[in-house]
Design an enzyme around this catalytic site. Structure first.
Site, PDB file in Angstrom:
ATOM      1  N   ASP A 193       4.074 -38.730  -0.925  1.00 25.54           N
ATOM      2  CA  ASP A 193       3.968 -40.303  -0.712  1.00 25.54           C
ATOM      3  C   ASP A 193       5.271 -40.967  -0.242  1.00 25.54           C
ATOM      4  O   ASP A 193       6.209 -40.595  -0.877  1.00 25.54           O
ATOM      5  CB  ASP A 193       3.942 -40.961  -2.229  1.00 25.54           C
ATOM      6  N   LYS A 228      -0.891 -46.994  -0.141  1.00 28.81           N
ATOM      7  CA  LYS A 228      -0.709 -47.096  -1.401  1.00 28.81           C
ATOM      8  C   LYS A 228       0.174 -48.569  -1.878  1.00 28.81           C
ATOM      9  O   LYS A 228       0.988 -48.813  -1.030  1.00 28.81           O
ATOM     10  CB  LYS A 228       0.343 -45.974  -1.876  1.00 28.81           C
ATOM     11  N   LYS A 287      -4.729 -46.034  -2.958  1.00 30.11           N
ATOM     12  CA  LYS A 287      -3.984 -45.839  -4.225  1.00 30.11           C
ATOM     13  C   LYS A 287      -3.124 -47.094  -4.864  1.00 30.11           C
ATOM     14  O   LYS A 287      -2.238 -47.710  -4.372  1.00 30.11           O
ATOM     15  CB  LYS A 287      -2.763 -44.435  -4.122  1.00 30.11           C
TER      16      LYS A 287
END
Length: 224
Positions: free
Chosen positions: A94, A156, A185
């Site tokens: 990430d 995300k 996400k």
């Protein structure tokens, strides 16, 4: 929605700077017990987590973060971090975007950085953290377009370390503007099972949280 379905979409997360190996090992144990998607942990623990779970039949993926939490390190630094994480056993990475670069209108540079980091991931999953709480609506839409055009796998919402985490409105916006096939996400501030269900109903395909497993364990659900 079945509880097991929710848990299977959770990146069980511990990213606090004072996290100890005992605590990291504990979330690995919980992730294996409750069959979460991954554990999301600091890069310095990736190799140790991977080794700890290697011979366990219930092992889960290992996720880590790079350029975290500010995103303003150089692209070369982020590329190195991503490659190092994968070398150490990370299954998913990430990354945090360079928020100032986006605000300066340098969309092509933001896209190029994402793609360079994805290349460094050597086929492993890359999620792009855009830190929605620091962006305007127009910037969020632009980031949906950038991530949609990129090689990355997910967009995300948040690091969980800024002024706010995921909101229902932001996930709804992402669902409306992301290209088909890209994951979403939601992360930061998912406080209940009802929250988790709502984020999934709105389009989230992964949840970054420590609280859901704590709730299932009937523990105090504080933290990320």
């Amino acid at each position: 929605m079945e509880l097991n379905t929710i848990l299977s979409m959770v990146d069980h997360t511990l990213l606090s700077p004072d996290a100890t190996w005992e605590q990291i090992r504990g979330i690995c144990d919980d992730a294996m017990k409750y069959h979460t998607a991954t554990v999301c942990i600091p890069a310095g623990y990736v190799a140790r987590c991977k080794a700890y779970m290697a011979d366990k039949p219930e092992k889960v993926g290992v996720c880590t973060v790079i350029g975290f939490p500010t995103g303003y390190s150089t692209t070369a630094s982020k590329v190195f971090e991503a490659a190092d994480a994968v070398k150490n056993g990370a299954d998913e990475v990430d990354m945090v975007i360079n928020i100032g670069m986006l605000k300066d209108g340098c969309d092509d540079e933001v896209l190029a950085e994402i793609n360079a980091i994805k290349d460094a991931c050597d086929g492993h999953t890359l999620k792009v953290i855009i830190e929605t709480c620091l962006l305007t609506q127009e910037e969020k839409v632009r980031m949906c377009g950038i991530v949609s055009r990129s090689k990355a796998d997910f967009i995300k919402t948040s690091t969980g370390f800024s002024t706010a985490g995921a909101t229902f409105e932001d996930v709804e916006l992402m669902k409306a503007h992301m290209a088909p096939g890209k994951g979403i996400k939601a992360a930061g501030g998912i406080a209940s099972l009802d929250d988790a269900k709502r984020f999934i109903e709105l389009g989230a395909t992964r949840l970054g949280t420590s609280r859901i497993v704590k709730i299932v364990k009937n523990e105090q659900a504080s933290g990320y």
